[in-house]
Structures are given as structure tokens and as C-alpha cells.
Write a protein that holds these residues in place. Structure first.
Motif, PDB file in Angstrom:
ATOM      1  N   PRO A 184       0.849  -1.196   0.000  1.00 44.98           N
ATOM      2  CA  PRO A 184       0.000   0.000   0.000  1.00 44.98           C
ATOM      3  C   PRO A 184       0.879   1.238   0.000  1.00 44.98           C
ATOM      4  O   PRO A 184       1.920   1.276   0.664  1.00 44.98           O
ATOM      5  N   ASN A 212      -7.919   5.873  -8.362  1.00 45.26           N
ATOM      6  CA  ASN A 212      -8.824   6.914  -7.891  1.00 45.26           C
ATOM      7  C   ASN A 212      -8.850   8.033  -8.914  1.00 45.26           C
ATOM      8  O   ASN A 212      -7.866   8.753  -9.091  1.00 45.26           O
ATOM      9  N   TYR A 218      -3.025   5.613  -7.909  1.00 45.32           N
ATOM     10  CA  TYR A 218      -3.273   4.202  -7.616  1.00 45.32           C
ATOM     11  C   TYR A 218      -3.030   3.949  -6.136  1.00 45.32           C
ATOM     12  O   TYR A 218      -2.255   4.654  -5.489  1.00 45.32           O
ATOM     13  N   SER A 219      -3.654   2.907  -5.603  1.00 44.57           N
ATOM     14  CA  SER A 219      -3.571   2.641  -4.171  1.00 44.57           C
ATOM     15  C   SER A 219      -2.291   1.933  -3.757  1.00 44.57           C
ATOM     16  O   SER A 219      -1.871   2.042  -2.605  1.00 44.57           O
ATOM     17  N   ASP A 220      -1.677   1.188  -4.679  1.00 46.36           N
ATOM     18  CA  ASP A 220      -0.542   0.335  -4.305  1.00 46.36           C
ATOM     19  C   ASP A 220       0.658   0.524  -5.225  1.00 46.36           C
ATOM     20  O   ASP A 220       0.573   1.196  -6.250  1.00 46.36           O
TER      21      ASP A 220
END
Length: 234
Positions: A184, A212, A218-220
Motif C-alpha cells: 500500500p 482513484n 493508484y492505491s498500491d
């Protein structure tokens, strides 16, 4: 992914570069700011939130993803002298991509590879060169507004896969993948990824996870850990 705007995960922050212990100095500088380069703004979106005065905030110390220390099945090859990378080849992904040098923006983030060329990777020029002792950092887009990019399938790599980097001095540094891990962004293990190493290693980094649209983020991060296993003439 696909046609969405995206960035490449890559180092940022203050750096002194150089060999040997210099790798640790620039690595610790990276830890202060985090990852993710958004090509649209040519600035770094940090893995940890910035403080209100614009400086880097502390990176979260806890991660919901267990950290796996990369292990080697084979002995590492002796480190090479410093020489700039010219071409990246990943046979499993059918990747053959030229390099561009990545420096820092005035804000202390890493400038992204030009978005016009989807088949281009960037090397952090103030860190170790691929084959030199320490963790050489290579970043690539996962996608751009023009479509899928060079590191779209990076996550499918597996331990034992080879990564070849042709260098300016006419040599080829051959790396063997040790592990492929996803972290993350808000709990990125900077020391594990950027910390000094006793041998020549490689980090291939890109985006992963949920995208998003509001934050263009991006989240990761996907990180490929590899070690120098052999060398040969180009």
C-alpha cells in the motif's frame, strides 16, 4: 488502467548518490518523501501525506501487508563499476525498452519519464547504476492516456525470471528476480526497498491496485526485487 492517466512509482527526495555507502544516503532521502510520480503534473505524489507546510510527513510504520525479505537461490555476482543503463530487456514480458535518466524536481520529487513514449523506463541517475553495489531503481508507467505502458504486466513476474540491462560500457548486467511484492502506498517499506545492500540489486517499480479518478492515484505499488546473478558482453 488502460486509457486512464497514471504515474510510475519511483524514488523522490533529497539525494547525494554515489557508490557504496552513498546508496544508503540517497535511500534514506527517498524514505522521507515516498513514491508515485504522476506524469501529468511531473511531480511526486508521496506514499505518505505531506504536512501542511509542504514538507514530507512521516511514513506510516504499520503495514497490513506482511513484509517478505527477498531471498536468493543462487550466489550474487560481483558488483560492477558504474555505467549508465541503455536498454532494459525482460523476456517473460516481451519488454525491450530504452532508458531515460530521472532527476529531481525543484520540489524534491522525481521527474517522470516522458508520457509520449509508453515504451520507456527511467533510472534514478543519482542512485547506483544497474550492476553497481546497492539497489538500482528503475521506474516505468503502468499506463498513460495513450493506453497500456511498459510496466503494465510487471506484477506477473516470478522468482527466477531474468532481467537484462545493457549498459553504456558495452556490458550486460543480468539480474534474477527474488520476489515480487505489492505494498500500500500509505505504508510503503522504504528501508526494505531502498535500504543499502551488500551486493548489486535491482528494483523495478510501478503502480498497482485501485485507481482513484479524483486524485489520479493508484492505491498500491508493485516492486520487483532482483539481484545481479551474472554479467556478459553486449
Amino acid at each position: 488502467m488502460g486509457q486512464q492517466t497514471s504515474g510510475t512509482d519511483s524514488p523522490s527526495g533529497k539525494s547525494t548518490g554515489g557508490e557504496g555507502k552513498g546508496a544508503l544516503r540517497w535511500a534514506m532521502g527517498l524514505a522521507a518523501v515516498g513514491l508515485l510520480v504522476m506524469y501529468q503534473s511531473v511531480e511526486t505524489t508521496p506514499a505518505a501525506p505531506r504536512s501542511t507546510d509542504g514538507g514530507p510527513a512521516a511514513v506510516a510504520s504499520a503495514s497490513p501487508t506482511p513484509l517478505v525479505q527477498p531471498s536468493r537461490a543462487a550466489s550474487a555476482a560481483p558488483a560492477m563499476s558504474r555505467s549508465k543503463p541503455v536498454k532494459l530487456r525482460i523476456p517473460q514480458l516481451f519488454v525491450e525498452a530504452p532508458f531515460t535518466e530521472l532527476g529531481l524536481t525543484p520540489e524534491g520529487g522525481l521527474a517522470a519519464p516522458p508520457p509520449e513514449d509508453r515504451n520507456l523506463v527511467g533510472w534514478y541517475k543519482d542512485g547506483p547504476t544497474p550492476g553497481q553495489r546497492g539497489p538500482a531503481v528503475v521506474a516505468g508507467h503502468v499506463d498513460t492516456t495513450k493506453g497500456p505502458a511498459v510496466f503494465l504486466m510487471l506484477y506477473v513476474m516470478r522468482p527466477g525470471n531474468p532481467v537484462e540491462i545493457t549498459r553504456e560500457d558495452g556490458s550486460v548486467a543480468v539480474f534474477t528476480v527474488d520476489s515480487v511484492q505489492t505494498f500500500p502506498k500509505n505504508a510503503f517499506p522504504d528501508q526494505l526497498v531502498y535500504g543499502d545492500t551488500p551486493d548489486a540489486q535491482l528494483r523495478l517499480i510501478t503502480c498497482a491496485g485501485e485507481y482513484n479518478r479524483a486524485t489520479h492515484d493508484y492505491s498500491d505499488n508493485v516492486v520487483v526485487f532482483a539481484h545481479l546473478s551474472s554479467t556478459r558482453p553486449a
